[in-house]
Design an enzyme around this catalytic site. Sequence first.
Site, PDB file in Angstrom:
ATOM      1  N   GLU A   1     -18.522 -37.041 -19.075  1.00  0.00           N
ATOM      2  CA  GLU A   1     -18.429 -35.658 -18.616  1.00  0.00           C
ATOM      3  C   GLU A   1     -19.265 -34.731 -19.492  1.00  0.00           C
ATOM      4  OE1 GLU A   1     -17.137 -34.602 -15.871  1.00  0.00           O
ATOM      5  OE2 GLU A   1     -16.276 -36.535 -15.282  1.00  0.00           O
TER       6      GLU A   1
ATOM      7  N   HIS B   1     -24.024 -36.875 -13.019  1.00  0.00           N
ATOM      8  CA  HIS B   1     -23.193 -38.079 -13.059  1.00  0.00           C
ATOM      9  C   HIS B   1     -23.932 -39.304 -12.506  1.00  0.00           C
ATOM     10  CE1 HIS B   1     -19.450 -36.826 -14.770  1.00  0.00           C
ATOM     11  NE2 HIS B   1     -19.216 -35.896 -13.867  1.00  0.00           N
TER      12      HIS B   1
ATOM     13  N   HIS C   1     -24.118 -30.552 -12.768  1.00  0.00           N
ATOM     14  CA  HIS C   1     -23.203 -31.446 -13.493  1.00  0.00           C
ATOM     15  C   HIS C   1     -22.895 -32.670 -12.642  1.00  0.00           C
ATOM     16  CE1 HIS C   1     -19.286 -32.469 -15.596  1.00  0.00           C
ATOM     17  NE2 HIS C   1     -19.022 -32.904 -14.379  1.00  0.00           N
ATOM     18  N   GLU C   2     -22.519 -32.446 -11.371  1.00  0.00           N
ATOM     19  CA  GLU C   2     -22.163 -33.570 -10.505  1.00  0.00           C
ATOM     20  C   GLU C   2     -23.361 -34.478 -10.265  1.00  0.00           C
ATOM     21  OE1 GLU C   2     -19.220 -34.207 -10.103  1.00  0.00           O
ATOM     22  OE2 GLU C   2     -18.245 -32.291 -10.472  1.00  0.00           O
TER      23      GLU C   2
ATOM     24  N   ASP D   1     -22.203 -32.293 -18.254  1.00  0.00           N
ATOM     25  CA  ASP D   1     -22.298 -30.866 -18.585  1.00  0.00           C
ATOM     26  C   ASP D   1     -23.665 -30.541 -19.192  1.00  0.00           C
ATOM     27  OD1 ASP D   1     -19.812 -30.075 -17.688  1.00  0.00           O
ATOM     28  OD2 ASP D   1     -18.872 -30.048 -19.663  1.00  0.00           O
TER      29      ASP D   1
END
Length: 643
Positions: free
Chosen positions: A551, A495, A491-492, A555
Amino acid sequence: MKLKGKSYMSDKEVRIQDDLYMAVNGEWLETAVIPEDKPTAGSFADLEVGVEKVMMEDFAAFAEGKKTSDIPEMKYAISLYKKILDTDRRTKEGIAPVLPTLEKIKSLKNVEDLNNIAAEFVMEELPLPVEIAVTTDLEDATKNQLIVVGPSIILPDTEYYKEGNESAKELLSVYVDMAAKLLEYTPLTKEEQKAYIDDTLFYDALIAKKVKSALEWSDIAGYNNPMDIEEVAGCVAPYDIKKVVADIFGDKAPKIINAYDPKAVKEMNGYFNEENFERYVHWAYVQTLVKATACLSPELKALGNTYNRALQGIAAEPALEKEAYQVVSTMYSEPVGVYYGRTYFGEEAKKDVVDIVKRIIETYKVRMKENTFLSPETKEKAIKKLSVIEIKMGYPDEIKEIWSKLVFDEEDSYFEAVRKIMVAKAKDSFEKLHEPVDRTEWPMPGHKVNACFRPSCNDITFPAAILQKPFYSLDQGMSANLGGIGAIIAHEISHSFDTNGSHFDEFGNLNDWWKEEDFAAFKEQAKAMTEQFDGIPFHGGKVSGELTVSENIADNGGVGVTLAIMHTIENADFREYFKNWARVWRRKASEEYIKLRLASDVHSPAELRANMQPRNFPEWYEAFGVTEKDEMYIAPEKRISIW
């Protein structure tokens, strides 16, 4: 898909094909109890409680001399801890420690008086018409820049100020009642107390018309609005920002300031001018008093936190020992985090998680090569960006010099000690303006249960505290770990290429390195993700697909990449993967907190994070035999997998 709201049911009553979140977490939700001093319980919150428990025991031992630390900076943290515990002194002093500061604000007669003392206000973080700070230059991540933003508002977001918002009325009523009770402790007359509150509300409403909303703040590229200081000065006059900057930086005063919130700067006269200067003074006085109560007597501290408790639905104040730990672990975050990491985080786990990160990055590169909507040139640059992501795992190897400068005198009050700490931090921050950016700094301490990606540094941070069950454990198996910490890590990394990170290159510079047609194709993908979430009813409100899109894309990427890895591991258990994905998002929260986050959080509600993304991937359907008859089914043409 039906949303259950507050009606929690056990996993025996819910089919996983209809509601993954409830099937996995229903039994836990039936029995979970939200701590009376917190707004939530759940995977993140429960780990935080566990960390607090362990660290509170250690700090009690430090304070009693039963335990010592070889980290020099911890002695300052322990000294402040003891000062907070000294309730006899705090009670005896009452409101007295903040009165000189309040009198300094009250004595301001005109804008010239403010201009002469504004630099001091900046260093003490007292309320000003606009606020300045030093942070990484958006266009050149090796340098720092001075930024300017508008002041904070009382309510959580500008949307609350729209006509007919009943929640806003209720919250402001709580705030007014709290402020009125606090002002009774001051030397102000009854007439002055009423005037100060009336003016605070009036002035706050003016500010709310000019500052950014949560949705506007979610667009990081929109922060970049460099302005010549002469132009800024012309906009914010009669406030003399040139003098303020010169008083702080001397002959090294910058010529350019980045207006992160350009409307607040360009239209500041809409809330600050000579005519309403008295209202500004009254607003600043009340705001300062409310903030200061955190460092005054226990009675004032509890009273001053009334609004925040109402905002989040928190039933009670934390115990004194917990309050002391929470404050100290924030004020001295890096030394406390390093202590936690060195004491409770194993090197074996660190190495294992770093290996997972590297595997995710390599898988991401493969998926990027196979991407169907980006051009070869853009894909090549994206892979280069992935290759240089810096991994910060556990806690820093060394403690920065600033933490040894956060000193105060033993005879200082709790309020004065915190004031000196904040001034020292502000001084250190402003001194960095003409220094190169230190990319070895950590954005989160080791004892924090969280993780992050910083587009301006192209780094990912995973504090030691989050590397526990259900997110991660050496003994819970790779499938569960990939559904937990693996998906969080991915997930990070995702980004890097969400609606914000996609504007930053591998060096962390704001630089549109994509081809125009690639951006257009990506925007179509982002639009689909926005539409997938937008308008979903939730606890009396609706999810904003636009606010949460970055976000949600992250995800989606996190699940997609880790599912790809699942196909490469021995004895992969896709059912356990999805169950642990749902497990890490379990949360029970107060209604007030749910509504607050729904209105202002860039993350979707936890239940939706658990349920929405699995439906976008074929592995979900195969693992549980999900068909069009089941509620967690969506047609193949509506499924989204961006990265």
